[in-house]
Write an enzyme that holds these catalytic residues in place. Structure first.
Site, short mmCIF file in Angstrom:
data_model
loop_
_atom_site.label_atom_id
_atom_site.label_comp_id
_atom_site.label_asym_id
_atom_site.label_seq_id
_atom_site.Cartn_x
_atom_site.Cartn_y
_atom_site.Cartn_z
N HIS A 160 -75.43 -26.09 -4.64
CA HIS A 160 -74.41 -25.72 -5.64
C HIS A 160 -73.45 -24.67 -5.07
O HIS A 160 -72.25 -24.74 -5.29
CB HIS A 160 -75.06 -25.11 -6.89
CG HIS A 160 -75.48 -26.11 -7.92
ND1 HIS A 160 -74.60 -26.98 -8.51
CD2 HIS A 160 -76.68 -26.35 -8.48
CE1 HIS A 160 -75.26 -27.73 -9.40
NE2 HIS A 160 -76.53 -27.38 -9.39
N GLU A 196 -80.10 -25.26 -5.36
CA GLU A 196 -79.19 -24.18 -5.77
C GLU A 196 -78.21 -23.80 -4.67
O GLU A 196 -77.04 -23.55 -4.93
CB GLU A 196 -79.98 -22.95 -6.25
CG GLU A 196 -80.84 -23.20 -7.48
CD GLU A 196 -80.12 -23.91 -8.61
OE1 GLU A 196 -78.95 -23.58 -8.90
OE2 GLU A 196 -80.72 -24.82 -9.20
#
Ligand SMILES: [Zn+2]
Length: 203
Positions: free
Chosen positions: A154, A151
């Site tokens: 990202h 994450e």
């Protein structure tokens, strides 16, 4: 809800999409727009059944992501613990290199074509703010550390397709998921299949 997610295969997007950009830091107190992004991410991730969703995946270039490790993932994965649905803001990590790395299956809601075994640090020093603005600084290990690295990547514009180098085990999502299922014990495979039916989708 999946149609809200942008994917790298989405031909409508310009080449330099929000998925490939470093996201912006978020200021406290949160704006009403930020709060809306947070509730959308949480709602979507809960509906998907985990494990992580970052704001750039819904076309918002802000350093916000939702994390959720449900019981089923904790049961099926090695070194996994359950984590309730929670939000990380202005998140970053530093690897604890002395603990080494390992490779495990990862897929991404923003990549329809490819999945594979991604090499990640086994332990990281994690820093983020909660929705309430509380500063959290902790050591993360196991699947939680893996999800956090995925994450936070990202949030920095990095995708698993950037991490999957030529020597990594990888392929079309369907095939990789089939191989992943086959690698499980029968008990775990049945749990996974039951869960996929429950979610009414593929995984
Ligand atoms: Zn992803």
């Amino acid at each position: 809800m999946k149609d809200k997610i942008i994917t790298i295969e989405d031909a409508r997007l310009p080449a330099a999409s929000v998925l490939k950009q470093r996201s912006a830091r978020v200021n406290f107190p949160l704006s009403s727009e930020d709060k809306e992004v947070i509730s959308t991410l949480k709602e979507m991730l809960f509906a998907f059944g985990g494990t992580g969703l970052a704001a750039p995946q819904i076309n918002v270039s802000k350093n916000i992501a939702a994390i959720y490790i449900p019981q089923i993932v904790a049961l099926i994965r090695e070194n996994a613990k359950e984590y309730p649905l929670h939000v990380i803001i202005n998140a970053e990590y530093e690897p604890i290199e002395s603990e080494g790395k390992d490779s495990d299956f990862e897929a991404c809601y923003s990549i329809k074509s490819t999945a594979g075994k991604v090499s990640r640090y086994k332990a990281i020093k994690l820093q983020y703010q909660t929705e309430e603005g509380e500063e959290i600084s902790e050591v993360a290990t196991g699947v939680y550390a893996r999800v956090m690295q995925h994450e936070i990547d990202h949030l920095n514009g990095v995708l698993i397709t950037d991490r999957l180098t030529k020597d990594c085990f990888q392929g079309p999502v369907e095939e990789i998921m089939r191989i992943r299922k086959e690698s499980l014990t029968e008990e775990k495979r049945l749990l996974l299949e039951e869960w996929i039916l429950e979610k009414g989708g593929k995984r």
